[in-house]
Design an enzyme around this catalytic site. Structure first.
Site, PDB file in Angstrom:
ATOM      1  N   GLN A  49      18.427  33.334  10.666  1.00  0.00           N
ATOM      2  CA  GLN A  49      18.271  32.358  11.751  1.00  0.00           C
ATOM      3  C   GLN A  49      18.936  31.019  11.443  1.00  0.00           C
ATOM      4  O   GLN A  49      18.846  30.083  12.224  1.00  0.00           O
ATOM      5  CB  GLN A  49      16.798  32.173  12.113  1.00  0.00           C
ATOM      6  CG  GLN A  49      15.950  31.452  11.072  1.00  0.00           C
ATOM      7  CD  GLN A  49      14.477  31.495  11.447  1.00  0.00           C
ATOM      8  OE1 GLN A  49      13.809  32.516  11.314  1.00  0.00           O
ATOM      9  NE2 GLN A  49      13.945  30.372  11.921  1.00  0.00           N
ATOM     10  N   HIS A  72       0.986  23.877   9.834  1.00  0.00           N
ATOM     11  CA  HIS A  72       0.775  25.307   9.548  1.00  0.00           C
ATOM     12  C   HIS A  72      -0.709  25.571   9.290  1.00  0.00           C
ATOM     13  O   HIS A  72      -1.252  26.585   9.730  1.00  0.00           O
ATOM     14  CB  HIS A  72       1.550  25.743   8.304  1.00  0.00           C
ATOM     15  CG  HIS A  72       3.040  25.636   8.427  1.00  0.00           C
ATOM     16  ND1 HIS A  72       3.768  24.661   7.802  1.00  0.00           N
ATOM     17  CD2 HIS A  72       3.928  26.395   9.112  1.00  0.00           C
ATOM     18  CE1 HIS A  72       5.055  24.823   8.088  1.00  0.00           C
ATOM     19  NE2 HIS A  72       5.183  25.863   8.885  1.00  0.00           N
ATOM     20  N   HIS A  74       2.635  22.716   5.736  1.00  0.00           N
ATOM     21  CA  HIS A  74       2.015  21.403   5.894  1.00  0.00           C
ATOM     22  C   HIS A  74       0.811  21.550   6.819  1.00  0.00           C
ATOM     23  O   HIS A  74       0.454  22.671   7.224  1.00  0.00           O
ATOM     24  CB  HIS A  74       3.030  20.386   6.447  1.00  0.00           C
ATOM     25  CG  HIS A  74       3.753  20.869   7.660  1.00  0.00           C
ATOM     26  ND1 HIS A  74       3.136  21.063   8.874  1.00  0.00           N
ATOM     27  CD2 HIS A  74       5.044  21.245   7.841  1.00  0.00           C
ATOM     28  CE1 HIS A  74       4.007  21.491   9.756  1.00  0.00           C
ATOM     29  NE2 HIS A  74       5.180  21.635   9.149  1.00  0.00           N
ATOM     30  N   GLY A 123       3.441  27.462  16.384  1.00  0.00           N
ATOM     31  CA  GLY A 123       3.276  26.050  16.705  1.00  0.00           C
ATOM     32  C   GLY A 123       4.122  25.693  17.921  1.00  0.00           C
ATOM     33  O   GLY A 123       5.284  26.087  18.018  1.00  0.00           O
ATOM     34  N   SER A 138       8.416  20.841   8.386  1.00  0.00           N
ATOM     35  CA  SER A 138       8.816  21.036   6.982  1.00  0.00           C
ATOM     36  C   SER A 138      10.011  20.152   6.652  1.00  0.00           C
ATOM     37  O   SER A 138      10.179  19.714   5.520  1.00  0.00           O
ATOM     38  CB  SER A 138       9.180  22.496   6.749  1.00  0.00           C
ATOM     39  OG  SER A 138       8.078  23.292   7.095  1.00  0.00           O
ATOM     40  N   MET A 180       8.077  29.969   7.360  1.00  0.00           N
ATOM     41  CA  MET A 180       9.178  30.007   6.395  1.00  0.00           C
ATOM     42  C   MET A 180       8.797  29.208   5.150  1.00  0.00           C
ATOM     43  O   MET A 180       9.669  28.774   4.389  1.00  0.00           O
ATOM     44  CB  MET A 180      10.449  29.445   7.022  1.00  0.00           C
ATOM     45  CG  MET A 180      10.906  30.302   8.193  1.00  0.00           C
ATOM     46  SD  MET A 180      12.652  30.102   8.582  1.00  0.00           S
ATOM     47  CE  MET A 180      12.684  28.391   9.067  1.00  0.00           C
TER      48      MET A 180
HETATM   49  O1  PAF Z   1       9.035  28.791  13.153  1.00  0.00           O
HETATM   50  C1  PAF Z   1       9.391  29.243  12.065  1.00  0.00           C
HETATM   51  O2  PAF Z   1       9.024  28.762  10.994  1.00  0.00           O
HETATM   52  C2  PAF Z   1      10.329  30.444  12.042  1.00  0.00           C
HETATM   53  O3  PAF Z   1      11.275  30.371  13.046  1.00  0.00           O
HETATM   54  C3  PAF Z   1       9.582  31.785  12.076  1.00  0.00           C
HETATM   55  C4  PAF Z   1       8.844  31.984  13.385  1.00  0.00           C
HETATM   56  C5  PAF Z   1       8.611  31.855  10.923  1.00  0.00           C
HETATM   57  C6  PAF Z   1      10.582  32.925  11.930  1.00  0.00           C
HETATM   58  O4  PAF Z   1      11.283  32.833  10.729  1.00  0.00           O
END
Ligand code: PAF
Length: 280
Positions: free
Chosen positions: A61, A37, A34, A147, A186, A30
């Site tokens: 979400q 990721h 950092h 992650g 994040s 999203m």
């Molecule tokens: O873990 C995340 O950053 C989010 O839940 C994902 C998997 C990118 C879905 O939006």
């Protein structure tokens, strides 16, 4: 690195790679990237010919609009980090591109999606399954990297992959921590320096609890009491669960893998932090 904003362009580009027999790794994100990721992207680059990183702040979400509003947005810096990690494609679509119409699909994988985060954030995992299933359909990756920081999310996505029959491998990647133990997230960008130091106590206490020889119930109480005793921290839940089904356990012999999952409010805003620890 190519930056692609539309599904059609993404599909066209990936179809070429697939015809050439190249393998594709997907790292869904999203944004607000950092080092955590970066570790997923590097792993995908190592293990696949082509790495696609999606950057999409998925509104479906977020059950709390304020949480969505204050989520950090750092697209330029994200693209620089991805270039440095040698990602091939950054897929950064608009909300209209992904949801031209409201997504009415319902996913339900209890207990993985009904406990802990599922209970605290109704609809959260439904939104995760909506976006992740769409990304899997657009990218058709050979492998997808997530992650382990979001431990429960991986359990839910595994169930969705089995349910919908996606032909891909889910690759869970270890949590990346600061030297004091704070899990990279994040949301840490929203913490003051002092709050970051305070937040590192969450992992310290969970880690301590592993070596005390306590029962499951005593371990639960120990972690909750200790974390709550630190000014600036308030536990929302701490559950000790079967590492696969995420059902509560009452004894260390209840499951082959056992994990403690915690959510803590930090500071006056407050910022909601999640973490977990493996007991066995
Ligand atoms: O873990 C995340 O950053 C989010 O839940 C994902 C998997 C990118 C879905 O939006």
């Amino acid at each position: 690195m190519k930056v692609i904003n539309t599904i059609n362009q993404l599909r066209e580009c990936l179809a070429k790679y697939r015809e050439e027999g190249r393998t594709i790794g997907l790292v869904p994100t999203m944004g607000a990237l950092h080092e955590g990721h970066a570790s997923l992207v590097r792993r995908s680059v190592e293990e696949n010919d082509i790495t696609v990183v999606s950057i999409f702040l998925n509104p479906t979400q977020f059950n709390d609009p304020k949480d969505l509003e204050r989520y950090p947005r750092t697209l330029d810096a994200d693209c620089r980090l991805l270039e440095a990690c040698k990602a091939d494609i950054a897929f950064a679509p608009s909300v209209k591109e992904i949801y031209p119409e409201p997504d009415t699909r319902q996913f339900s994988y209890p207990p993985t999606d009904s406990v802990m985060e599922g209970a605290m954030r109704p609809g959260h995992f439904n939104g995760v399954c909506q976006i992740v299933s769409k990304l899997f359909m657009y990218v058709e990756p050979d492998r997808a990297y997530f992650g382990e920081k979001d431990y429960q999310q991986i359990a839910v996505i595994r169930r969705m992959v089995d349910d919908l029959g996606f032909k891909l491998e889910i690759v869970p990647c270890p949590v990346v921590r600061q030297s004091d133990g704070l899990a990279l997230s994040s949301r840490n960008a929203l913490l003051s320096d002092e709050e970051r130091i305070t937040a590192a106590n969450i992992f310290r206490v969970m880690n301590e609890s592993r070596s005390l020889g306590l029962t499951v119930q005593q371990t639960r109480d120990y972690v909750v009491d200790r974390v709550n005793s630190i000014p600036g921290l308030k536990v929302q839940y701490f559950s000790i669960v079967d590492g696969d089904s995420l059902a509560d356990v009452s004894s260390w012999s209840d499951a082959p893998s056992i994990v403690g999952c915690i959510t803590v409010f930090c500071g006056p805003k407050p910022i909601r932090l999640i973490d977990h620890i493996r007991y066995k």
